[in-house]
Design a protein around this motif. Structure first.
Motif, mmCIF file in Angstrom:
data_model
loop_
_atom_site.group_PDB
_atom_site.id
_atom_site.type_symbol
_atom_site.label_atom_id
_atom_site.label_comp_id
_atom_site.label_asym_id
_atom_site.label_seq_id
_atom_site.Cartn_x
_atom_site.Cartn_y
_atom_site.Cartn_z
ATOM 1 N N ASP A 46 31.016 -13.373 -29.086
ATOM 2 C CA ASP A 46 29.950 -14.347 -29.297
ATOM 3 C C ASP A 46 28.606 -13.618 -29.319
ATOM 4 O O ASP A 46 28.152 -13.093 -28.297
ATOM 5 C CB ASP A 46 29.965 -15.395 -28.178
ATOM 6 C CG ASP A 46 28.982 -16.526 -28.437
ATOM 7 O OD1 ASP A 46 28.397 -16.556 -29.548
ATOM 8 O OD2 ASP A 46 28.780 -17.364 -27.539
ATOM 9 N N THR A 91 20.708 -13.693 -28.394
ATOM 10 C CA THR A 91 19.614 -14.288 -29.157
ATOM 11 C C THR A 91 18.312 -14.145 -28.387
ATOM 12 O O THR A 91 18.237 -14.480 -27.197
ATOM 13 C CB THR A 91 19.896 -15.771 -29.442
ATOM 14 O OG1 THR A 91 21.139 -15.884 -30.140
ATOM 15 C CG2 THR A 91 18.784 -16.371 -30.284
ATOM 16 N N ARG A 136 14.550 -14.749 -27.045
ATOM 17 C CA ARG A 136 13.688 -15.882 -26.701
ATOM 18 C C ARG A 136 12.243 -15.413 -26.693
ATOM 19 O O ARG A 136 11.921 -14.357 -26.147
ATOM 20 C CB ARG A 136 14.073 -16.451 -25.329
ATOM 21 C CG ARG A 136 13.284 -17.685 -24.921
ATOM 22 C CD ARG A 136 13.864 -18.290 -23.663
ATOM 23 N NE ARG A 136 13.691 -17.433 -22.513
ATOM 24 C CZ ARG A 136 12.639 -17.508 -21.683
ATOM 25 N NH1 ARG A 136 11.681 -18.395 -21.896
ATOM 26 N NH2 ARG A 136 12.564 -16.708 -20.640
ATOM 27 N N ARG A 139 25.735 -15.052 -29.959
ATOM 28 C CA ARG A 139 24.626 -15.938 -29.613
ATOM 29 C C ARG A 139 24.045 -15.614 -28.246
ATOM 30 O O ARG A 139 22.908 -15.991 -27.951
ATOM 31 C CB ARG A 139 25.100 -17.390 -29.638
ATOM 32 C CG ARG A 139 25.442 -17.894 -31.040
ATOM 33 C CD ARG A 139 26.020 -19.294 -30.986
ATOM 34 N NE ARG A 139 27.289 -19.315 -30.253
ATOM 35 C CZ ARG A 139 28.000 -20.424 -30.044
ATOM 36 N NH1 ARG A 139 27.546 -21.585 -30.506
ATOM 37 N NH2 ARG A 139 29.140 -20.369 -29.383
ATOM 38 N N GLN A 140 24.812 -14.917 -27.406
ATOM 39 C CA GLN A 140 24.290 -14.562 -26.095
ATOM 40 C C GLN A 140 23.168 -13.535 -26.186
ATOM 41 O O GLN A 140 22.407 -13.362 -25.227
ATOM 42 C CB GLN A 140 25.415 -14.024 -25.212
ATOM 43 C CG GLN A 140 26.509 -15.040 -24.948
ATOM 44 C CD GLN A 140 27.615 -14.468 -24.090
ATOM 45 O OE1 GLN A 140 27.574 -13.306 -23.691
ATOM 46 N NE2 GLN A 140 28.619 -15.289 -23.784
#
Length: 469
Positions: A66, A71, A73, A68-69
């Protein structure tokens, strides 16, 4: 009776109390940290073997991991996001280093306040100042937020305890050299202490998915203080640069596992704090109604970012045998090279008997060869007391033979100059695509470039009088 052979367990062993390096014989100086008198006997090292253990997570095909971890911020500061590659990634550890007084604490306190929200708490740990001192700075720059927590600690175990209590999404530690672990010998800031503190914080960041910003000290040579291992352990290494007498500050990426390392963030430091500059070229220009002799504009690249900068030169007649050569923001060696090229290839003989002063505007430093042509034209303009045409920029590297060489990023430089309203440019041959509406003159050598200077009647008059005689 045969003598008993001395086994490995009977042999003494020695260890450096500063960095933990081990050896079988005593040495006066540790080869690892170069410290004198720190190698002491402590006993033979035990032979250890590591047996296979339980895995924390099963290995997966890379396509099933995965992503998306990871991503990013946003930090709330666009200029810092530009350098970080979009923002802070959960679990990432960032090391920000810079000289004392450059504004590291001010920048990170502003980041800590803007990154705090209902879903994301921020913990600011200071080891160099008291909590009240940090509060005064926060009031001055407007960095007050209910989700920003502040603690003044110098003990590693206390810092880890604050992480359990606050559960932050972002940790700011100012600075890593002031925190010490009671389980490690040595003073805070030593190699063994810095290595242990950094390792513990990195493990905590990865386990919690917490982004961490570490402030690092620098040596008198500008390198990051502490073991080189610290830079290898962290994910991102940033350098905070700037002259304390100027407003401009640059954040330059040196290492980035999540983005490019050729990005530069521009900031302006003032009494109310520090703000990002999306268009910093205004700091490096002097707005005038009429052109002035001895000034020339160029476009420099800071990473991938084009910045329009102004070069100024002043020539003064002198009576001393060795004329002065003073520079500010420019490399003295490159200015001396341009003086030699102008005198030999440009046939300007008056420069060798004059004091030469050259500088940049706004505290920017021009070290790339693309500024050579602008330096040469500014010196020639000052020597002839003739201003260059208005709205002109000069881009190009000048060789010792007088030739103007090509440089990288000419199209990006011309686009930035055109965006700011400049209509004419001197560039090397074959510049590529030219912005519409901009007049570009390709020059092959210094002689071609000097033709843009109008003839100075005041300087030519003595020659005409001599020729009539």
């Amino acid at each position: 009776m045969a003598a008993r052979t001395k086994t490995t367990k009977d042999r003494p062993s020695y260890r450096c109390t500063e960095c933990g390096w081990q050896t079988a014989k005593w040495l006066g100086r540790c080869p690892e940290c170069q410290a004198w008198g720190t190698v002491e006997e402590y006993g033979a090292p035990a032979v250890r073997t590591t047996a296979p253990g339980r895995v924390t997570s099963s290995a997966l095909p890379i396509g099933q991991v995965d992503g998306r971890q990871a991503t990013a911020r946003s930090t709330g500061v666009p200029e810092l996001d530009r350098v970080l590659g979009g923002g802070l990634v959960p679990g990432a550890v960032v090391l920000l280093a810079g000289e004392p007084g450059v504004g590291k604490s001010t920048l990170l306190l502003d980041v800590a306040a803007k990154a705090a929200s209902d879903e994301h708490r921020t913990l600011y740990v200071t080891g160099e100042e008291s909590a009240s001192q940090v509060r005064l700075r926060a009031d001055r720059i407007g960095a007050i937020d209910d989700h920003l927590f502040l603690a003044a600690e110098t003990d590693l175990s206390a810092v880890l305890g604050h992480l359990d209590a606050v559960k932050p999404s972002l940790l700011v530690l100012d600075s890593v050299q002031t925190i010490a672990s009671p389980e490690i010998d040595g003073a805070p800031g030593g190699m063994a202490q810095v290595r242990e503190v950094a390792g513990a914080l990195i493990r905590a960041s990865k386990e919690r998915g917490m982004a961490t910003l570490l402030v690092g000290h620098v040596t008198k040579d500008g390198a990051i203080a502490g073991p080189r291992l610290l830079e290898h352990l962290v994910d991102v290494v940033l350098h905070f640069e700037g002259d304390r007498h100027a407003r401009l500050r640059l954040v330059r990426g040196v290492k980035n596992r999540y983005g490019a390392t050729d990005e530069v963030g521009c900031f302006e430091l003032h009494d109310e704090g520090i703000t990002g500059l999306t268009d910093p070229s205004g700091l490096f220009l002097t707005r005038r109604d009429e052109p002035v002799p001895g000034t020339c504009l160029t476009v420099t690249l800071e990473g991938r970012r084009p910045l329009v900068a102004e070069v100024q030169a002043l020539t003064v007649d002198t009576q001393i045998p060795s004329p002065r050569r003073t520079t500010s923001g420019l490399e003295t060696s490159r200015v001396s090279m341009m003086l030699a090229v102008l005198e030999q290839r440009g046939r300007i003989k008056a420069l060798g008997k004059q004091d030469i002063y050259s500088a940049t505007v706004g505290g920017v430093r021009l070290s790339e060869p693309a500024a050579d042509l602008a330096i040469a034209l500014a010196l020639a303009s000052a020597a002839s007391d003739t201003p260059l045409p208005k709205n002109l920029v000069a881009i190009g590297e000048v060789g010792l033979a007088g030739e103007v060489r090509r440089v990288t990023g000419v199209q990006r430089r011309l686009s930035e100059a055109h965006r700011l309203g400049f209509t004419h440019a001197l560039v090397p041959t074959d510049p590529g695509k030219i912005p519409p509406g901009m007049k570009v003159l390709e020059v092959a050598d210094v002689g071609d470039a000097l033709r843009v200077l109008p003839r100075s009647r005041r300087r030519e008059a003595p020659r005409e009088a001599e020729e009539r005689r």
